[in-house]
Scaffold this active site. Sequence first.
Site: not given
Length: 262
Positions: A39, A44, A56, A150
């Site tokens: 978030d 920002w 983004h 991962l």
Amino acid sequence: MLCCTGGYMFEFLKKNKPEIKIENEKLKKIPTHVAIIMDGNGRWAKKRNMPRIKGHYEGMQTVKKITKYASKLGIKYLTLYAFSTENWARPKEEVSYLMDLPEKMFNSFMPELMENNVKIKVIGVVEQLPENTQKAVLNAIEQTKNNTGLRLIFALNYGSKDEIVSAVKKIASDVKNEKCDVSDINADIISNNLYTKGTPDPDLLIRTSGEQRISNFLLWQVAYSEFLFTKVAWPDFTEAEFYNALLVYQSRDRRFGGLNEN
Ligand code: FPP
């Protein structure tokens, strides 16, 4: 005597915030699954007089950084909340930019994903995404399907309430078709009918940017997750911030409703 006004002092402290020193050897208890609500991208950007989409874009750079670091640490699952079922309500241009991000990201990041043995997965309703987004996502899943490191899981067009509704419908239909009896329904059956089937529940949930809510993310799965809220906006979230979150996590006493007898 040094005298500072509140604002000046704030700026001074911010600029002189002690650097977090990464000492991976101090991480003794690595969570298996970390979930993140990324978030603060919009705020920002606004703070820097930039359009929200720039936030983004920077957020996407953070995804790359944190993925590589999580992989290096041996974290097995990283779930990132990239687009919620509620995010369609944003201005058309912003939605369209967000929908183009998976293509942008996988085009530029695929070699490093392969190098790091990362396997991509998506949770959410993929069929409702624009065609180019679906294509980018399905390609990434296909290209990384044999990787064993991962699991990088993007929650895209994801809503936990929708996920639970869909699970209830599947179970109800199994009961109707006599594949299962009402008395058989238990927590495992519900888990196995969620999009996250086969993925262990998150050990740690991080939300950036100072908000302290769940926003329809993994409601069932976070029943016993540790929560960590940081004021840092996602584009400013660094490996050091992540390391710090893991240090906090390992200091937590997880009792899962029981007692730790020491
Ligand atoms: C929340 O910040 C963030 C989002 C809705 C989008 C997050 C997406 C990324 C970081 C990129 C993900 C990359 C891929 C490949 C899908 P906000 O816009 O709600 O911030 P605000 O609360 O400050 O407005």
